[in-house]
Design an enzyme around this catalytic site. Structure first.
Site, short mmCIF file in Angstrom:
data_model
loop_
_atom_site.label_atom_id
_atom_site.label_comp_id
_atom_site.label_asym_id
_atom_site.label_seq_id
_atom_site.Cartn_x
_atom_site.Cartn_y
_atom_site.Cartn_z
N GLY A 123 0.83 -1.21 0.00
CA GLY A 123 0.00 0.00 0.00
C GLY A 123 0.86 1.25 0.00
N TYR A 124 1.47 1.54 -1.14
CA TYR A 124 2.27 2.77 -1.25
C TYR A 124 1.49 3.84 -2.03
CZ TYR A 124 6.10 -0.73 -0.78
OH TYR A 124 6.90 -1.77 -0.41
N SER A 125 1.03 3.47 -3.24
CA SER A 125 0.44 4.46 -4.16
C SER A 125 -0.90 4.97 -3.65
CB SER A 125 0.23 3.83 -5.54
OG SER A 125 1.41 3.27 -6.01
N GLU A 239 11.85 -5.38 -4.79
CA GLU A 239 10.76 -5.44 -5.77
C GLU A 239 11.24 -5.20 -7.19
OE1 GLU A 239 7.54 -2.71 -5.07
OE2 GLU A 239 6.25 -3.68 -6.54
N THR A 367 7.72 3.63 -12.72
CA THR A 367 7.55 3.68 -14.18
C THR A 367 8.91 3.76 -14.89
OG1 THR A 367 7.51 6.09 -14.29
CG2 THR A 367 5.39 4.99 -13.90
N GLU A 369 9.97 6.07 -16.77
CA GLU A 369 10.57 7.41 -16.65
C GLU A 369 11.29 7.54 -15.31
OE1 GLU A 369 7.39 6.89 -17.69
OE2 GLU A 369 7.79 7.35 -19.79
#
Ligand SMILES: Cc1cc2nc3c(=O)[nH]c(=O)nc-3n(C[C@H](O)[C@H](O)[C@H](O)COP(=O)(O)OP(=O)(O)OC[C@H]3O[C@@H](n4cnc5c(N)ncnc54)[C@H](O)[C@@H]3O)c2cc1C
Length: 390
Positions: A123-125, A239, A367, A369
């Site tokens: 649960g980070y985002s 991860e 991502t 980027e």
């Protein structure tokens, strides 16, 4: 440099292959079609073999297998198209707890994960903070000897199956943003937790999770108060793996099998130069992804946490996967729109599936980027693109 597997590693590979060959043939398609890249049947069968704890020392109930044996296990599951995301997420939390957890967490939570009793989600985002995860707004406020959590997380994959969420919460709004965060291990059956499904284009189910007055004891805290950023950096190092390399392996092998099989005109597609070109490019990318994976395995075997190596491998393998799926779709033409397993779609639908799914591998765990930024700054030593802001 010796890339040969030792005898013990080869024996383990054979054992994993036998295990996978004994699963019902429908397992791979069924797990993917469910949208939840975790099968309790497979998880339980792995538990019976002791494989959830395979990498852990014998004194901790594990099998003491080396990182190359574990890489072999991952590769064979990927080749068979059997996703084990529930285990992979849980194991990375267990490894993080081993480094930053309390004595009690190491004694109670790690064995629960390794025995299959506990399953983790991340649960980070949040709706307004994905790449800029340090801007998390979910609050945890001290309340007596515990904490009360309020907020919302986005993309909490596996939360609908998991027992816990490894949750990043804001504990101090008055300091620079990455210094006011704390990590918690929150039971998902706690009062005030709500889980809502979020379907994705790639067929994967993820979730939005909501927290309203959720109470946890202080023993649910992982790491120091306001030290959540450091905890997350450890978890992210575990991860950022070339996980997409596994998908690429599966895709290339399915595409090769399709290219060798004669079509309606009696000719196998491999006779077409554009098919050979697409396969050769994908096979080369697969080899590079594998080598990058071996480098990470080698670092892990030396107790080094792969940081920028993980970003390099994650970036390359996820973009290679997307490139390969797109090039196979190009050579398929209109047939590439045929979808589903057991429907007569080319490569039993795996090319069409991976064309949709590959995109998310360039998004989660940071991502492309963001990986490029990390590589520019930390690997090449270029100036920081953006200054840390409060
Ligand atoms: C299927 C799926 C599963 C996921 N599972 C989980 C999970 O289990 N747990 C969890 O916590 N999260 C999960 N995520 C969230 C994932 O980590 C985020 O989606 C990702 O970090 C991007 O955040 P965002 O979606 O908010 O996009 P944003 O951060 O808003 O980014 C939008 C675009 O801007 C670009 N961008 C943003 N910042 C920069 C920058 N500084 N420089 C250059 N470009 C930039 C991004 O690359 C992207 O192209 C999942 C996501 C998906 C799609």
């Amino acid at each position: 440099m010796d890339f040969e597997l030792s005898e013990a590693q080869q024996r383990f590979r054979a054992e994993v292959r036998d295990f996978l060959a004994a699963l019902p043939p429908s397992t791979s398609a069924a797990v993917h079609d469910s949208g939840t890249l975790h099968s309790w049947d497979v998880h339980r069968a792995m538990t019976e073999r002791g494989w959830l704890a395979a990498a852990w020392p014998v004194e901790q109930g594990g099998q003491g297998r080396d990182p190359f044996e574990m890489a072999t296990l991952n590769e064979e599951f990927a080749r068979a198209g059997i996703p084990i995301e529930g285990w992979l997420i849980s194991e990375l939390v267990a490894k993080t707890l081993q480094i930053v957890g309390t004595e009690q967490q190491r004694r109670e939570v790690i064995p629960a994960i390794l025995s299959g009793a506990a399953l983790m989600s991340l649960g980070y985002s949040e709706p307004d903070s994905g790449s800029d995860v340090a801007a998390a707004r979910t609050r945890a406020i001290r309340d007596g000897d515990g904490w009360v959590i309020d907020g919302q997380k986005m993309f909490t994959t596996m939360a609908h199956e998991a027992s816990h969420v490894f949750l990043l919460a804001r504990t101090n709004p008055d300091v620079p943003k990455h210094r006011g965060l704390t990590m918690f291990l929150v039971p998902l059956d706690a009062e005030g937790v709500e889980i809502r499904p979020v379907p994705t284009l790639g067929g994967e189910r993820t979730n939005a999770t909501f927290y309203e007055g959720v109470r946890v004891p202080d023993s649910a805290r992982v790491g120091e108060v306001d030290g959540g950023w450091d905890v997350m950096m450890v978890a992210l190092a575990f991860e950022r793996q070339p996980a997409a390399a596994g998908h690429l392996l599966h895709l290339v092998e399915r595409a090769v099998a399709w290219a060798r099989t004669p079509g309606a005109d009696g000719h196998p597609p491999i006779e077409r130069p554009e098919v050979r070109a697409a396969l050769a490019r994908a096979a080369t990318d697969l080899e590079v992804s594998r080598l990058m994976g071996y480098r990470m395995t080698w670092l892990t075997a030396r107790d080094v946490l792969p940081h920028t190596e993980g970003s390099l491998a994650k970036l390359f393998s996820s973009e290679a996967l997307m490139r390969a799926a797109a090039s196979f779709e190009d050579v398929l033409g209109a047939d590439g729109l045929l979808a589903g397993h057991g429907t007569g779609a080319p490569a039993d639908g795996w090319i069409e599936h991976e064309f949709r799914h590959s995109v998310v591998t360039t998004i989660y765990a940071g991502t492309s980027e963001i990986q490029r930024g990390i590589i520019a700054e930390r690997h090449l030593g270029l100036p920081r693109e953006r200054q840390a802001r409060a």
